[in-house]
Enzyme design. Structure first.
Site, PDB file in Angstrom:
ATOM      1  CG  HIS A 116       0.410   6.603  33.092  1.00 33.88           C
ATOM      2  ND1 HIS A 116       1.550   5.847  33.235  1.00 33.88           N
ATOM      3  CD2 HIS A 116       0.713   7.585  32.215  1.00 33.88           C
ATOM      4  CE1 HIS A 116       2.512   6.372  32.467  1.00 33.88           C
ATOM      5  NE2 HIS A 116       2.027   7.418  31.846  1.00 33.88           N
ATOM      6  CG  HIS A 147       6.386   7.370  30.867  1.00 37.15           C
ATOM      7  ND1 HIS A 147       6.486   8.265  31.899  1.00 37.15           N
ATOM      8  CD2 HIS A 147       5.227   7.659  30.223  1.00 37.15           C
ATOM      9  CE1 HIS A 147       5.442   9.087  31.876  1.00 37.15           C
ATOM     10  NE2 HIS A 147       4.663   8.740  30.876  1.00 37.15           N
TER      11      HIS A 147
END
Lengths: 328, 328
Positions: free
Chosen positions: B56, B214
Site C-alpha cells: 500500500h 487487497h
C-alpha cells in the site's frame, strides 16, 4: 481501453483544472493558451519555463513553484506544445532578467520552443536536455530528454532563485545535462487515450530495454530477468557513459513510468545503490518515485547525475512545488 | 507476472532497505523485527504507530516522520504485521506519554495490534479506521480501513506533535474517522507477487465498484462508464453517508491505487470538486496522488472528511515525511 476519462479531447483541460485547484496555493492555470504558472513571481529573477507533451505528470506542471519552474506549457498527450503557449507563458512570468527555456530533445518540442524563442520580444536562451543514453550519441536527431529533466529543472531552478543571471543559468543547465545519464526499461506499453490501445505489445516473458517516455519501442526486447540483473545492466550502461571516478558523489534517481508500485521502485533503488557502492561512488542524494511518467506504463528508469559541490547545494535548496517540496 | 523483483521472499526487505536509504534523513529501519521508525524522536510526545500489510506504499512507512507517525510496522504483502513488530516499535519510539496504535479494520491487523496492546508494558490505546463505505455499517466484521487512514494519521500526528495527551489523541482520531468516508473503484485487479497472477479478472468493458485495497472483489462489477458518471456515483454515496450540510468545509482526497496516472487522478479531482460544489460544500483542502495503493491496481478512491476548525489547523500543521511534506 479502461481509463478515467470522459473523452480524450477533454482530458487535458479537465485534468489541468483539477491540478490547479488542488495546488491553488502554488500555481495558476491559464487556459487560452494552456500554461501553468507560478502564483507568486519574484521580480528580477530569470524566468524558467519548460513544457512538452502531457502524459508525463508530474513533469512539468508539478515542478512549477518556488525554487523550480516559473511556468510549464503542456501540449496534448505526447504532443508538443505550440509556440503561442511558450510566448504567452514567458510574457506572464517575465521578471526582467530574461527567460530560460528547458527543452527535452524531441523534434517537435525543439522546433516549437525555437520558434517561440525567435518570436519572443524578451531576452531568452535554452537548455536542451538529452539524458537518455539508449540511443548512441551520434544518432541523427540526437538523444531524447527523459527523467534527468527533473534534475536539471531543480538545480537550475534553485540557481535562478538565488539570482544567477541568464547566461549563468544556461551554463549551469548544460553542465547538469552533461553530468546526467538515464536509461529505462518497460514491463508493459502504455495506452494513449486518443489511440485506445497499447502502442506496442510485449510477451508475458519480455521486457523492453532502452525505452523513451512516449510509448515508443526501445532499443531491444529481451527476456524478463531478475531485478538484480536488470539493474546491473542499466547501471553498467550509465557508468560506461558517465565514467565517474571512484569517490565521486552522485544523485541516484529511480523514476517510475506510472504503472509500477513504489515497493518495486524502492527495491530498484536498493539494488542500484549497491551497484554504485561497488563502483566506489557515494550516493549523496536520491529521488525515488513517479516523476517523469509515460501514462500507465509499467517500468522504470535509472538516472545518475555526477554532483559537484555547487549542484549539491542547489539540489538541497528549498523548493515548493506540487511534486517536489522541501525546506519551505 | 512481470515485476521488478528477485523473489517474492526478498521483496519486502530489499524494498525497505531502499526506502530507508532514500529517506535516511527522516527514518531508520529496524530489520529484526521489521519496523520503520522516525529518526529524531520528541521526548514527552504520544508515540503514534501504525502498520499493516505491505503493498500500500507510501502508506504507512512513507508517513513516518515529524508531524505524523513515529513508527510503521510493515507485514509481508497484504499480510498483517505480527505483535512483536508493534511491541518492538513501541519500545523504540516511546516518549513517555504512551503509545497510540492506528489500526485499519482488518481481522488480522486488529487481532495482532490487540495482542501487542495487551503484551505491551506501556500505556497505550488504539484508533480503529473503518472509512470504506462499500460495506454496510452492519457488516459482520465491520467496514474496512482504506485511504482515509492517511487523513487520520496526518491530523492525529499533528496533534501529538503539539502535545495532545494519549486520551485526546485517541478521541481526536475517532472524531476524524467519524467524519471520513471513502469509496473506491478498480479498472483492473492487482497481482500479488507470491501469487503471480491477478486476484480477480474483469472484462474489457467492466469495472469493479466498492473495492478494498487487497485485491479482493468489490461490491459489484459494472459496465465501464465515463469518469463523470463514476464520480457522480462515488460522491453521491459519500454524501449519503456523511450527510454534510451546505456550507461545510471538506477535505477531498483522490487516491490512486498505484496503476492510474496522475493526469487521470487530477481529472477525477476536478469532477469530484464540482460535485462537492453542487452539494454546497467548500473544498478547503485536498490531497491528490497515490497514497494508499494496492500494488499495481489501476483504479482510484475518493475520500471526504468533513473538517472542523481544529482538524483544519492540524491538517495544515508542518509535516516532514517521505510522502507528505509541507511547512518544514
Amino acid at each position: 481501453m479502461k481509463k478515467f476519462i470522459d473523452s480524450p479531447d477533454s482530458l487535458l483541460t479537465t485534468s489541468l483544472r483539477g491540478f490547479a485547484k488542488a495546488h491553488a496555493d502554488i500555481v495558476d492555470l491559464n487556459e487560452t493558451p494552456h500554461f501553468v504558472r507560478r502564483k507568486h513571481l519574484k521580480p528580477g529573477k530569470v524566468a524558467l519555463i519548460s513544457g512538452g507533451g502531457s502524459g508525463h505528470e508530474p513533469l512539468h506542471s508539478g515542478f512549477v513553484g518556488f525554487g523550480m519552474l516559473d511556468a510549464a506549457c503542456p501540449g496534448q498527450v505526447f504532443t508538443s506544445p505550440t509556440p503561442d503557449q511558450m510566448i504567452s507563458a514567458a510574457q506572464a512570468v517575465d521578471g526582467g532578467a530574461g527567460v530560460l527555456f528547458i527543452v527535452k530533445n524531441y523534434a517537435g518540442d525543439v522546433m516549437n520552443f525555437e520558434m517561440a524563442s525567435e518570436m519572443l520580444d524578451l531576452p531568452n536562451a535554452s537548455v536542451l536536455v538529452n539524458d537518455d543514453i539508449s540511443l548512441p550519441k551520434t544518432h541523427a536527431i540526437g538523444r531524447r530528454g527523459v527523467a534527468g529533466t527533473s534534475i536539471v529543472e531543480k538545480v537550475v531552478g534553485a540557481a535562478a532563485e538565488q539570482g544567477y543571471d541568464l547566461a549563468a543559468c544556461k551554463a549551469l543547465g548544460e553542465r547538469v545535462v552533461s553530468a546526467t545519464a538515464s536509461l529505462g526499461v518497460a514491463l508493459t506499453s502504455c495506452t494513449v487515450p486518443a489511440l485506445g490501445h497499447p502502442t506496442f505489445t510485449l510477451g508475458d516473458d519480455e521486457i523492453e530495454m532502452g525505452v523513451g517516455i512516449h510509448g515508443e519501442r526501445g532499443r531491444e526486447t529481451v527476456k524478463l530477468a531478475d531485478a538484480s540483473h536488470i539493474v546491473a545492466e542499466l547501471t553498467q550502461h550509465l557508468f560506461d557513459e558517465l565514467r565517474p571516478a571512484a569517490g565521486q558523489n552522485v544523485l541516484l534517481h529511480v523514476n517510475g513510468f506510472g504503472g509500477t508500485p513504489l515497493i518495486e521502485l524502492h527495491l530498484l533503488y536498493e539494488l542500484a545503490h549497491a551497484q554504485c557502492g561497488r563502483r566506489g561512488l557515494t550516493v549523496q542524494r536520491s529521488l525515488v518515485g513517479n516523476f517523469t511518467t509515460s501514462l500507465d506504463m509499467a517500468g522504470a528508469s535509472l538516472t545518475l547525475t555526477v554532483l559537484d559541490e555547487e549542484m549539491l547545494k542547489l539540489w538541497d535548496a528549498p523548493v515548493n512545488t506540487a511534486a517536489l517540496r522541501w525546506g519551505c
